[in-house]
Design an enzyme around this catalytic site. Sequence first.
Site, PDB file in Angstrom:
ATOM      1  N   GLY A 167      -3.133  -7.333  -7.480  1.00  0.00           N
ATOM      2  CA  GLY A 167      -1.775  -7.302  -8.007  1.00  0.00           C
ATOM      3  C   GLY A 167      -1.066  -8.640  -7.860  1.00  0.00           C
TER       4      GLY A 167
ATOM      5  N   ARG B  93      -8.909  -6.651 -11.102  1.00  0.00           N
ATOM      6  CA  ARG B  93      -9.275  -5.902  -9.896  1.00  0.00           C
ATOM      7  C   ARG B  93     -10.777  -5.634  -9.780  1.00  0.00           C
ATOM      8  NH1 ARG B  93      -4.866  -4.111  -7.135  1.00  0.00           N
ATOM      9  NH2 ARG B  93      -2.873  -4.089  -8.230  1.00  0.00           N
TER      10      ARG B  93
ATOM     11  N   ASP C 123      -6.120  -7.988   1.187  1.00  0.00           N
ATOM     12  CA  ASP C 123      -7.157  -7.709   2.169  1.00  0.00           C
ATOM     13  C   ASP C 123      -8.488  -7.334   1.517  1.00  0.00           C
ATOM     14  OD1 ASP C 123      -5.819  -5.375   1.344  1.00  0.00           O
ATOM     15  OD2 ASP C 123      -6.428  -4.264   3.108  1.00  0.00           O
ATOM     16  N   ASP C 124      -8.454  -6.515   0.459  1.00  0.00           N
ATOM     17  CA  ASP C 124      -9.701  -6.147  -0.213  1.00  0.00           C
ATOM     18  C   ASP C 124     -10.336  -7.354  -0.898  1.00  0.00           C
ATOM     19  OD1 ASP C 124      -9.677  -3.514   0.579  1.00  0.00           O
ATOM     20  OD2 ASP C 124      -8.694  -2.774  -1.225  1.00  0.00           O
TER      21      ASP C 124
ATOM     22  N   LYS D  37      -2.609 -13.135   0.030  1.00  0.00           N
ATOM     23  CA  LYS D  37      -1.605 -12.694  -0.933  1.00  0.00           C
ATOM     24  C   LYS D  37      -1.392 -11.193  -0.829  1.00  0.00           C
ATOM     25  CE  LYS D  37      -2.644 -10.427  -3.982  1.00  0.00           C
ATOM     26  NZ  LYS D  37      -3.180  -9.506  -5.007  1.00  0.00           N
ATOM     27  N   THR D  38      -0.174 -10.743  -0.827  1.00  0.00           N
ATOM     28  CA  THR D  38       0.207  -9.362  -1.106  1.00  0.00           C
ATOM     29  C   THR D  38       1.682  -9.203  -0.782  1.00  0.00           C
ATOM     30  OG1 THR D  38      -0.023  -7.010  -0.584  1.00  0.00           O
ATOM     31  CG2 THR D  38      -0.616  -8.530   1.157  1.00  0.00           C
TER      32      THR D  38
ATOM     33  N   ASP E 104       2.998  -6.492  -0.166  1.00  0.00           N
ATOM     34  CA  ASP E 104       3.110  -5.397   0.804  1.00  0.00           C
ATOM     35  C   ASP E 104       3.260  -5.885   2.238  1.00  0.00           C
ATOM     36  OD1 ASP E 104       2.815  -3.755  -1.349  1.00  0.00           O
ATOM     37  OD2 ASP E 104       0.863  -2.953  -0.789  1.00  0.00           O
TER      38      ASP E 104
ATOM     39  N   LYS F  89      29.792   9.358  -5.030  1.00  0.00           N
ATOM     40  CA  LYS F  89      29.424  10.729  -5.408  1.00  0.00           C
ATOM     41  C   LYS F  89      27.915  10.970  -5.481  1.00  0.00           C
ATOM     42  CE  LYS F  89      29.987   9.807 -10.380  1.00  0.00           C
ATOM     43  NZ  LYS F  89      30.684  10.229 -11.614  1.00  0.00           N
ATOM     44  N   TYR F  90      27.107   9.933  -5.205  1.00  0.00           N
ATOM     45  CA  TYR F  90      25.658  10.104  -5.308  1.00  0.00           C
ATOM     46  C   TYR F  90      24.940   9.660  -4.029  1.00  0.00           C
ATOM     47  CZ  TYR F  90      26.310  10.502 -10.382  1.00  0.00           C
ATOM     48  OH  TYR F  90      26.703  10.890 -11.636  1.00  0.00           O
TER      49      TYR F  90
ATOM     50  N   MET G  44       7.652  -0.319  -3.070  1.00  0.00           N
ATOM     51  CA  MET G  44       6.226  -0.574  -2.969  1.00  0.00           C
ATOM     52  C   MET G  44       5.802  -0.731  -1.511  1.00  0.00           C
ATOM     53  SD  MET G  44       4.563  -2.885  -5.964  1.00  0.00           S
ATOM     54  CE  MET G  44       3.970  -2.043  -7.451  1.00  0.00           C
TER      55      MET G  44
ATOM     56  N   GLU H  72       6.469   3.677  -0.391  1.00  0.00           N
ATOM     57  CA  GLU H  72       5.631   4.281  -1.426  1.00  0.00           C
ATOM     58  C   GLU H  72       4.571   5.223  -0.862  1.00  0.00           C
ATOM     59  OE1 GLU H  72       2.931   2.478  -5.112  1.00  0.00           O
ATOM     60  OE2 GLU H  72       3.235   1.298  -3.290  1.00  0.00           O
TER      61      GLU H  72
ATOM     62  N   TYR I 287       7.216  -3.080  -9.771  1.00  0.00           N
ATOM     63  CA  TYR I 287       6.882  -4.219 -10.621  1.00  0.00           C
ATOM     64  C   TYR I 287       8.022  -5.237 -10.705  1.00  0.00           C
ATOM     65  CZ  TYR I 287       2.789  -1.584 -12.084  1.00  0.00           C
ATOM     66  OH  TYR I 287       1.595  -0.902 -12.080  1.00  0.00           O
TER      67      TYR I 287
ATOM     68  N   ARG J  61       7.167  -8.182  -8.275  1.00  0.00           N
ATOM     69  CA  ARG J  61       5.848  -8.803  -8.142  1.00  0.00           C
ATOM     70  C   ARG J  61       5.724 -10.163  -8.822  1.00  0.00           C
ATOM     71  NH1 ARG J  61       0.832  -4.902  -8.833  1.00  0.00           N
ATOM     72  NH2 ARG J  61       1.210  -5.346 -11.033  1.00  0.00           N
TER      73      ARG J  61
END
Length: 549
Positions: free
Chosen positions: A77, A141, A171-172, A198-199, A201, A238-239, A246, A307, A422, A425
Amino acid sequence: MEKSALQIARAAYQPKLPKALQGPVKAVEGAATQSVGNQEEIKALFPNTYGMPVITFEAGEAQEIPAFNVGVILSGGQAPGGHNVISGLFDGVKSLNPANKLYGFILGPGGLVDHNYMEITPELMDEYRNTGGFDIIGSGRTKLEKEDQFEKGIEILRELGIKALVIIGGDDSNTNACVLAEYYAAKKYGVQVIGCPKTIDGDLKNEQIETSFGFDTACKTYSELIGNIERDCNSARKYWHFIKLMGRSASHIALECALQTQPNICLISEEVEAKEMSLDDVVTYIATAVANRAAEGNNFGIVLIPEGLIEFIPAIKKLIAELNEVLTDPATGESREFASAEEQIAFVKGAIAKDNLAVLESLPADVARQLCLDRDPHGNVQVSLIETEKLLSRMVAEKLAAWKKEGKFVGKFSAQHHFFGYEGRCAAPSNYDADYCYSLGFNASRLIANGKTGYMSIIKNTTAPAAEWIAGGVPITMMMNIERRNGANKPVIRKALVELDGAPFKFFASKREQWAKETAYVYPGPIQYWGPSEVCDQTTKTLQLEQAK
């Protein structure tokens, strides 16, 4: 392609480099290393790249280096700063010898296998300096893990005269880089492999890697959006806004955004797992905060949700682990094929243990169906597709309705939902990421020049001014252990989760009761590239707290 005014002005920014990389370098070796776990197994799998020392670069003597070519791959990603890693690498290899060439493999690791590449020229590089995205060569990927892929790769590397390959990934991807480095070393092919962390996350970090690139920019981007919603929330009153962020495997993004924006509630997956909370426990925790604010006349608030939260609820985590096992064909390691969704669901219900079946049937029907059916390319449950923010708000609404009948809730509850993924990223990198990424790439060129392979480029001491940053390399094997993946034990880089005894979480935990009761929102605003240093050059709160003296 037409450029915006910001992009034109930003192209002129010259990223800062650590003092150690501003001239000739020498590599200073530390002690031999070992993997973080399963030492004997990892050593047996990586005999040629295991146990190497950590490298630190210091000022050295100028040397004449023969021309060589380098390849670069963007893997996985996107993350802000990827183009600056490539520009740092480009400038680094050219500074070693102007005749050196840099080749980019198109659309990720698949470009290496399929011999799809392009030369990165000075003119092309200048179009992408300090920009977000991975669009200079694209990403992909494809996993590099099979001998035929490695052999196809060496064909094009030899044809192009490439001495070293730099893989920019998480990591992968860096696990794959380590496997490739070991294979080429064992075969004595003479090709070096270097990784870059890189990531967005933030889960590729350890004692040697302070942060993965892109985390700073992504968190600042999300925090701007959260701050905007907080201001809207405090204006309309009100919300309750349920915001999913992510971060499937770790809650670093949610925690950092909470530290920057001070929402009423931020769930941390690692804490949910440590406390063995059920889904109902999580719902009750949120509903209690809603009821307490309603009692003060505040029928509004902000909830941040990682996430991957649902995967950390112990009972559901156990269920998902078994789903991953039973839906993988043990003979091929691939996902089982079914004629229909109904056949797949029936198979699952007949194959899993009774306690896991009970958990599955306790979930809302649509969530249970997603868990049974949706798979990622590696055969795992598609947890990211589960709309956890809507699931939680729906269950909170049901609990509050029951409490209202019992006289325990006197307010109103209305929810809005958001998922920020997204959006962060490919943002234009912050000054921190622009400098950090450029340094990582430039540093990778020095690891190549010093003949290293199986190393990850590292830059440390990054809360100090850039001139004081420490450059070097860490053996990728040092970060590895054995984990269960797709029904088999595999060597992988250990993911870094939020440490519940770490300074960032402890600070958050000391403030969250106050934030839950009060409207203590902070509005960070957009990333700033020019102006006072305290605005433009600040690091993440996570890094500040981790490195506070």
